[in-house]
Design a protein around this motif. Structure first.
Motif, short mmCIF file in Angstrom:
data_model
loop_
_atom_site.label_atom_id
_atom_site.label_comp_id
_atom_site.label_asym_id
_atom_site.label_seq_id
_atom_site.Cartn_x
_atom_site.Cartn_y
_atom_site.Cartn_z
N PHE A 100 58.57 -43.32 29.34
CA PHE A 100 58.62 -42.35 28.27
C PHE A 100 59.23 -41.05 28.78
CE2 PHE A 100 56.63 -45.14 25.62
CZ PHE A 100 55.43 -45.59 26.12
N PRO A 101 60.13 -40.44 28.00
CA PRO A 101 60.86 -39.26 28.45
C PRO A 101 59.96 -38.13 28.92
CG PRO A 101 61.78 -40.08 26.39
CD PRO A 101 60.54 -40.85 26.64
N GLY A 102 58.82 -37.93 28.25
CA GLY A 102 57.96 -36.81 28.58
C GLY A 102 57.30 -36.91 29.93
N ASP B 278 60.75 -37.55 18.13
CA ASP B 278 59.78 -36.50 18.40
C ASP B 278 59.94 -36.01 19.84
OD1 ASP B 278 57.67 -34.79 18.49
OD2 ASP B 278 56.13 -36.27 17.99
N GLU B 279 60.08 -34.70 20.02
CA GLU B 279 60.24 -34.13 21.35
C GLU B 279 58.92 -33.63 21.94
OE1 GLU B 279 63.22 -31.14 21.13
OE2 GLU B 279 64.86 -32.56 20.77
N THR B 280 57.90 -33.51 21.10
CA THR B 280 56.60 -33.06 21.61
C THR B 280 55.82 -34.26 22.12
OG1 THR B 280 56.65 -31.38 19.87
CG2 THR B 280 54.59 -31.62 21.07
N VAL B 281 56.28 -34.80 23.24
CA VAL B 281 55.69 -35.99 23.82
C VAL B 281 55.39 -35.74 25.28
CG1 VAL B 281 56.88 -37.55 22.23
CG2 VAL B 281 57.97 -36.94 24.40
N GLY B 282 54.65 -36.66 25.90
CA GLY B 282 54.31 -36.50 27.30
C GLY B 282 53.52 -35.22 27.52
N VAL B 283 53.82 -34.51 28.60
CA VAL B 283 53.07 -33.29 28.90
C VAL B 283 53.37 -32.17 27.91
CG1 VAL B 283 52.80 -33.76 31.36
CG2 VAL B 283 54.88 -32.64 30.54
#
Length: 570
Positions: free
Chosen positions: A183-185, A346-351
């Motif tokens: 996952f990108p985040g 969605d860019e609000t992913v991972g940390v």
């Protein structure tokens, strides 16, 4: 037509145009363009059918082709976090034995008992569709979906365990050691959040409040409930491929939508991508190649999907998220596709999920205090994981005894009493009829008790095992989530050296401390959510277990008293 070597055994599902093959067998590939991860092949007997693409390897000597099987890739977690083995524990589900398919009993396993229409219906593969149910994204061709079959080599289906007589099986972890979900985040660790320029605050904020037990999530006034019901067999590719889809009925709309397993899997990956750094997302019940159209397996999967969805519904952040609501309430194909695209962009992913969290209006936590709270909870989850595994092992052994040796012991006792009755009856003595009849009844009573003992685990132990197995998967997620926080704290510790060498400004260090404090408040909110659910779930399931145990022993006592009453007092 190319020759291919079979890498793994594959058993065809009846009526599904599949071909049974064995490891090491050579087949002829007659059509590589079937799609959806399948190819058509012909064996040495001239039989044709579909087999999974990953189960064969084209023979370069005969066809000049390469390896058809997808290459293995390295599993990657958080680069900055300490390594752990939680993936192997995340969902090592057990198939305890025969399943109790009573709908009301199934519902009692969960903290919330959904009352939406559709609960308690039995599975009928030939039943008509619900007249109001939208057919779901799998009902028509959707080129955006990876149209995989209902398994990959990552889970390997069911593997026979040491369970023995009753066929208890155990499954490997959902994420195999050679598979990867990236996952990108998660690429660069917590510093992506600690030092990034945060986007403007949007409307989708995640508040953390101060409650009686400390930081807590903000809970909605009413909890969404959801029923997973009515599994039905569907087909596509002109009947060449079959699948099972389930009705999902949320309490908010009471309007059923249909979803296949791979749609649940898509939702799981989206939730893991978005919330995994802050909220443990337990994995789904394992995938499986063979036997996936057998009624018992479908009922088992439906029960576990129900448990997974219920767990997600009970989380105030997950249940209120846009992607989860999309899964439950999309209106039509267009609505689904648009929502799906939004979720995947969605860019609000991972940390970066921490950038959406609003901490309570209280002093920032010092890194040392955050580290201490993190370590305390980490020790507890490790201990609980050991305790849950022990309970599962003991429960599995007890189930084996009830359906194996213990049942046979009661049967042998019953037969011994009846044999003694036959011997007594052969004496010809006229005054012993009452005794021989009483002995015969006692023998039959013990045979009835043997059957009661064998069936009892389905009535009580099953639910205790399922709840514990669910917590085993949930606990297996925590090391990664906690690892993100530990890695962030280590970055703050490194900040002192960076400030001393002018690679970081004192202001940047203060920003990092502030953001680690937000992460810690979020972790504590999740800790408190976990503890409150743990107390509720085990209180509920232990009550059910002991109530059923009381009924069990009372039933046996009644039968023994009836047998006792047949003997005369001399």
């Amino acid at each position: 037509m190319a020759k291919a070597q079979v890498l793994y055994d594959f058993i065809a599902e009846p009526g599904n145009n599949e071909l049974t093959v064995e490891e090491g067998e050579t087949v002829t590939v007659t059509n590589q363009n079937i799609g959806g991860g399948w190819i058509e092949a012909q064996n040495s007997k001239g039989e044709r059918g579909l087999i999974p693409e990953e189960y064969i390897e084209l023979s370069s000597a005969l066809s000049g082709g390469g390896n058809v099987a997808a290459p293995d890739v390295v599993y990657e977690t958080f680069p900055s976090a300490p390594s752990n083995s939680s993936n192997s524990n995340q969902a090592s589900n057990g198939d305890w034995s025969a399943w109790n398919t009573d709908a009301s009993a199934n519902a009692s396993n969960w903290a919330a008992v959904p009352q939406a229409s559709g609960a308690g219906r039995t599975w009928n593969p030939s039943a008509q569709e619900h007249p109001q149910a939208y057919q779901g994204p799998g009902a028509v061709d959707d080129e955006e979906w990876d149209d995989e079959w209902d398994d990959g080599r990552s889970s390997g289906g069911y593997a026979e365990s040491e369970a023995g007589e009753e066929g208890t099986a155990s499954r490997a972890g959902t994420h195999g050691s050679t598979m990867k979900i990236k996952f990108p985040g998660f690429k660069s660790g917590p510093e992506v959040y600690l030092l990034a320029k945060l986007p403007p605050k949007g409307k989708d904020r995640i508040p953390v409040c101060l409650g009686q037990v400390g930081p807590v999530w903000l809970y909605p006034e009413s909890q969404v409930e959801c029923v997973v019901a009515d599994p039905k067999k569907g087909s596509k590719m002109y009947g060449l491929k079959s699948y099972i889809e389930y009705q999902v009925i949320p309490s908010t709309t009471n309007r059923p939508v249909n979803h296949r397993y791979k749609h649940f899997d898509w939702l799981y990956e989206r939730l893991l991508e978005k919330f995994g750094s802050a909220i443990p997302i337990p994995s789904l019940p394992d995938k499986q190649v063979t036997g996936r159209f057998e009624e018992e397996f479908i009922k088992m999967r439906m029960e576990r999907l129900q448990g997974w969805v219920t767990r997600m519904c009970r989380h105030p952040i997950v249940s209120n998220s846009e992607v989860f609501q999309l899964f439950l309430t999309y209106k039509d194909e267009k609505d689904w596709k648009m929502g799906k695209r939004r979720a995947e962009k969605d860019e609000t992913v991972g940390v970066m999920i921490f950038s959406a969290i609003d901490s309570p209006e209280s002093p920032d936590l010092e890194p040392a205090e955050a580290e201490q709270k993190c370590e305390t909870f980490s020790r507890f989850t490790r201990s609980m994981d050991d305790g849950v595994k022990e309970l599962l092992n003991v429960g599995q052994e007890h189930w084996k005894r009830c359906t194996g040796p213990l049942q046979k012991e009661y049967q042998r006792i019953g037969k011994a009493f009846q044999n003694l009755s036959s011997i007594f009856n052969s004496s010809g003595y006229q005054g012993e009829g009452t005794l021989t009849d009483a002995l015969t009844m006692t023998g039959k009573t013990y045979e009835e008790i043997a059957q009661i003992v064998a069936e009892q685990p389905k009535k009580d132990l099953h639910f205790l095992m399922e709840t514990s197995n669910e917590y085993k998967g949930l606990l297996g997620c925590f090391p990664d989530t906690i690892g993100v926080h530990k890695a962030a704290i280590e970055k703050v510790k490194e900040a002192d050296k960076m400030v001393a060498t002018s690679r970081l400004t004192p202001q940047d260090k203060l920003i990092m401390i502030k953001r680690v404090s937000i992460m810690s408040y979020a972790l504590q909110a999740e800790m408190n959510h976990f503890h409150s659910n743990r107390i509720y779930d085990y209180n509920r399931v232990m009550q059910l277990y002991l109530e059923e145990q009381v009924k069990f022993y009372e039933t046996i006592a009644v039968k023994l008293r009836q047998a006792l009453s047949q003997f005369t007092t001399l």
